[in-house]
Design a protein around this motif. Structure first.
Motif, PDB file in Angstrom:
ATOM      1  N   ASP A 199     -15.098  -1.146  -8.406  1.00  0.00           N
ATOM      2  CA  ASP A 199     -15.039  -1.092  -6.944  1.00  0.00           C
ATOM      3  C   ASP A 199     -13.707  -0.460  -6.527  1.00  0.00           C
ATOM      4  O   ASP A 199     -12.645  -1.045  -6.758  1.00  0.00           O
ATOM      5  N   PRO A 200     -13.720   0.737  -5.950  1.00  0.00           N
ATOM      6  CA  PRO A 200     -12.464   1.413  -5.585  1.00  0.00           C
ATOM      7  C   PRO A 200     -11.652   0.689  -4.522  1.00  0.00           C
ATOM      8  O   PRO A 200     -10.456   0.943  -4.362  1.00  0.00           O
ATOM      9  N   SER A 201     -12.278  -0.245  -3.812  1.00  0.00           N
ATOM     10  CA  SER A 201     -11.552  -0.947  -2.752  1.00  0.00           C
ATOM     11  C   SER A 201     -10.563  -1.985  -3.290  1.00  0.00           C
ATOM     12  O   SER A 201      -9.789  -2.554  -2.512  1.00  0.00           O
ATOM     13  N   VAL A 202     -10.562  -2.205  -4.624  1.00  0.00           N
ATOM     14  CA  VAL A 202      -9.664  -3.217  -5.188  1.00  0.00           C
ATOM     15  C   VAL A 202      -8.198  -2.841  -5.010  1.00  0.00           C
ATOM     16  O   VAL A 202      -7.322  -3.701  -5.107  1.00  0.00           O
ATOM     17  N   VAL A 203      -7.914  -1.559  -4.764  1.00  0.00           N
ATOM     18  CA  VAL A 203      -6.518  -1.144  -4.569  1.00  0.00           C
ATOM     19  C   VAL A 203      -6.134  -1.117  -3.091  1.00  0.00           C
ATOM     20  O   VAL A 203      -4.972  -0.880  -2.759  1.00  0.00           O
ATOM     21  N   ASP A 204      -7.100  -1.353  -2.213  1.00  0.00           N
ATOM     22  CA  ASP A 204      -6.818  -1.348  -0.778  1.00  0.00           C
ATOM     23  C   ASP A 204      -6.254  -2.699  -0.353  1.00  0.00           C
ATOM     24  O   ASP A 204      -6.808  -3.753  -0.695  1.00  0.00           O
ATOM     25  N   ASP A 205      -5.178  -2.679   0.407  1.00  0.00           N
ATOM     26  CA  ASP A 205      -4.564  -3.916   0.920  1.00  0.00           C
ATOM     27  C   ASP A 205      -4.343  -4.938  -0.196  1.00  0.00           C
ATOM     28  O   ASP A 205      -4.540  -6.146  -0.007  1.00  0.00           O
ATOM     29  N   ASN A 206      -3.961  -4.448  -1.357  1.00  0.00           N
ATOM     30  CA  ASN A 206      -3.712  -5.299  -2.515  1.00  0.00           C
ATOM     31  C   ASN A 206      -2.233  -5.684  -2.525  1.00  0.00           C
ATOM     32  O   ASN A 206      -1.371  -4.871  -2.861  1.00  0.00           O
ATOM     33  N   TYR A 228      -0.441  -7.654  -4.419  1.00  0.00           N
ATOM     34  CA  TYR A 228       0.201  -7.612  -5.741  1.00  0.00           C
ATOM     35  C   TYR A 228       0.583  -6.178  -6.096  1.00  0.00           C
ATOM     36  O   TYR A 228       1.718  -5.904  -6.507  1.00  0.00           O
ATOM     37  N   LEU A 229      -0.343  -5.248  -5.903  1.00  0.00           N
ATOM     38  CA  LEU A 229      -0.080  -3.852  -6.197  1.00  0.00           C
ATOM     39  C   LEU A 229       1.004  -3.287  -5.287  1.00  0.00           C
ATOM     40  O   LEU A 229       1.911  -2.579  -5.745  1.00  0.00           O
ATOM     41  N   GLN A 230       0.925  -3.606  -4.007  1.00  0.00           N
ATOM     42  CA  GLN A 230       1.938  -3.109  -3.072  1.00  0.00           C
ATOM     43  C   GLN A 230       3.328  -3.606  -3.439  1.00  0.00           C
ATOM     44  O   GLN A 230       4.312  -2.865  -3.351  1.00  0.00           O
ATOM     45  N   GLU A 267       6.384  -1.116  -4.353  1.00  0.00           N
ATOM     46  CA  GLU A 267       7.613  -1.181  -3.570  1.00  0.00           C
ATOM     47  C   GLU A 267       8.820  -1.444  -4.456  1.00  0.00           C
ATOM     48  O   GLU A 267       9.910  -0.896  -4.238  1.00  0.00           O
ATOM     49  N   ASN A 268       8.631  -2.265  -5.480  1.00  0.00           N
ATOM     50  CA  ASN A 268       9.714  -2.537  -6.425  1.00  0.00           C
ATOM     51  C   ASN A 268      10.097  -1.262  -7.180  1.00  0.00           C
ATOM     52  O   ASN A 268      11.284  -1.011  -7.432  1.00  0.00           O
ATOM     53  N   CYS A 269       9.109  -0.455  -7.524  1.00  0.00           N
ATOM     54  CA  CYS A 269       9.382   0.820  -8.202  1.00  0.00           C
ATOM     55  C   CYS A 269      10.221   1.738  -7.305  1.00  0.00           C
ATOM     56  O   CYS A 269      11.176   2.374  -7.768  1.00  0.00           O
ATOM     57  N   GLN A 296       6.152   6.023 -21.631  1.00  0.00           N
ATOM     58  CA  GLN A 296       5.115   5.647 -20.670  1.00  0.00           C
ATOM     59  C   GLN A 296       4.765   4.175 -20.883  1.00  0.00           C
ATOM     60  O   GLN A 296       4.365   3.783 -21.972  1.00  0.00           O
ATOM     61  N   VAL A 297       4.930   3.374 -19.854  1.00  0.00           N
ATOM     62  CA  VAL A 297       4.583   1.957 -19.910  1.00  0.00           C
ATOM     63  C   VAL A 297       3.518   1.697 -18.853  1.00  0.00           C
ATOM     64  O   VAL A 297       3.708   2.034 -17.675  1.00  0.00           O
ATOM     65  N   SER A 298       2.409   1.115 -19.272  1.00  0.00           N
ATOM     66  CA  SER A 298       1.296   0.841 -18.355  1.00  0.00           C
ATOM     67  C   SER A 298       1.103  -0.659 -18.193  1.00  0.00           C
ATOM     68  O   SER A 298       1.104  -1.396 -19.186  1.00  0.00           O
ATOM     69  N   ILE A 299       0.943  -1.086 -16.949  1.00  0.00           N
ATOM     70  CA  ILE A 299       0.673  -2.490 -16.662  1.00  0.00           C
ATOM     71  C   ILE A 299      -0.509  -2.587 -15.695  1.00  0.00           C
ATOM     72  O   ILE A 299      -0.781  -1.655 -14.934  1.00  0.00           O
ATOM     73  N   ARG A 300      -1.213  -3.720 -15.757  1.00  0.00           N
ATOM     74  CA  ARG A 300      -2.350  -3.910 -14.852  1.00  0.00           C
ATOM     75  C   ARG A 300      -1.872  -3.928 -13.411  1.00  0.00           C
ATOM     76  O   ARG A 300      -0.889  -4.572 -13.064  1.00  0.00           O
ATOM     77  N   ALA A 301      -2.601  -3.186 -12.570  1.00  0.00           N
ATOM     78  CA  ALA A 301      -2.276  -3.145 -11.152  1.00  0.00           C
ATOM     79  C   ALA A 301      -3.353  -3.800 -10.300  1.00  0.00           C
ATOM     80  O   ALA A 301      -3.081  -4.295  -9.212  1.00  0.00           O
ATOM     81  N   ALA A 302      -4.590  -3.804 -10.799  1.00  0.00           N
ATOM     82  CA  ALA A 302      -5.693  -4.432 -10.061  1.00  0.00           C
ATOM     83  C   ALA A 302      -6.841  -4.685 -11.033  1.00  0.00           C
ATOM     84  O   ALA A 302      -6.973  -4.001 -12.052  1.00  0.00           O
TER      85      ALA A 302
END
Length: 284
Positions: free
Chosen positions: A23-30, A32-34, A38-40, A136-142
């Motif tokens: 579901d592509p909406s999992v990154v919308d208004d998330n 945790y991801l935001q 922002e920390n990056c 390259q370091v990858s972490i779960r975003a959603a």
């Protein structure tokens, strides 16, 4: 030296069968991801850049930061990542990415564990035109119903291409190697050394190197005498043929990688043993 060019890039098949129906909406208004993004941005590290990748049948970059400063791409897309990877390492990047995505689908409990990450060392083309090694370091975003749905990639610029070589990617939990996941990744990678070399060596040269690397491994990474090689690989018949094999491998590897640390059959064997470890080799 002519290259075989047998590998064809297929980014569309990298994740389509593993993460269908995301579901592509999992990154919308998330939130945790935001918060992560922002920390990056607050890091303000000139040697780093970031992007968030939404998985699915057609993966896409949904957020990026500082990519123009490194790669000259303000609106960096999923396909652009692969055009930046050094051509000699594209097969390994794609094949290891596929292996790690497969593990992410099979072991969702690892992906969803706090502090879980996947780390690789990749040669990428800087906007200057030079190749640099990037961590390259990858972490779960959603996630979507427990499945990995998006991940954030962190790229940190390291040394120029000729000054370093990679080791096997690392799967970690809170900064520590995860032995279960590394064993699974090692199993996925155990048959990749041959196809990796098939990009620039003939079939008989690949077979020779697969045997030769085992001898180097068994000897603790040290060189092996010509007599011992002929004893273990009798099809070579004599020293003259052995030297021909080594010379042809050397020329092909030098031409393909254009890397000062890969300049002989021995250095290629050592690379294989650290990048595609043998079954009985411990991962550090």
């Amino acid at each position: 030296m002519k290259q075989k060019n047998s590998f064809h890039l297929n980014t569309g098949g990298l994740t389509s069968d593993l993460f269908s129906g995301i579901d592509p909406s999992v990154v919308d208004d998330n939130e945790y991801l935001q918060r992560i993004q922002e920390n990056c941005q607050r890091q303000q590290n000139p040697f780093s850049c970031y992007l968030t990748l939404l998985l699915g049948e057609k993966p896409k970059v949904v957020w990026r930061h500082n990519t123009a400063a490194h790669f000259g791409l303000m609106n960096m897309q999923f396909e652009d990542i692969f055009t930046l990877v050094h051509p000699a390492w594209l097969f390994s990047y794609i094949s290891y990415a596929r292996a790690m995505y497969k593990l992410a689908a099979v072991y969702p409990e690892f992906v969803n564990t706090e502090g879980a990450s996947a780390a690789s060392l990749i040669p990428m083309r800087h906007r200057s035109g030079k190749y640099y090694w990037y961590h390259q370091v990858s972490i779960r975003a959603a996630h979507d119903r427990g499945r990995l749905a998006a991940h954030l990639n962190y790229y940190h610029q390291s040394v120029e291409y000729g000054n370093q070589l990679p080791s096997m990617p690392k799967l970690t939990t809170k900064g520590m190697i995860n032995p279960t996941m590394m064993a699974a990744l090692k199993k996925e990678a155990e048959n990749l050394a041959g196809p990796f070399m098939a990009e620039f060596l003939s079939d008989c040269q690949v077979k020779f190197m697969l045997e030769y690397r085992k001898l180097i491994h068994s000897n603790g990474g040290r060189k092996v005498s010509q007599g011992a090689i002929l004893e273990q690989i009798p099809q070579l018949v004599n020293i003259e043929n052995l030297n021909k094999y080594k010379q042809r491998v050397r020329l092909s590897a030098r031409d393909y990688f254009k890397h000062p640390l890969i300049d002989s059959a021995y250095s290629l064997a050592k690379l294989l043993n650290q990048y595609y470890p043998l079954a009985d080799e411990k991962i550090r």
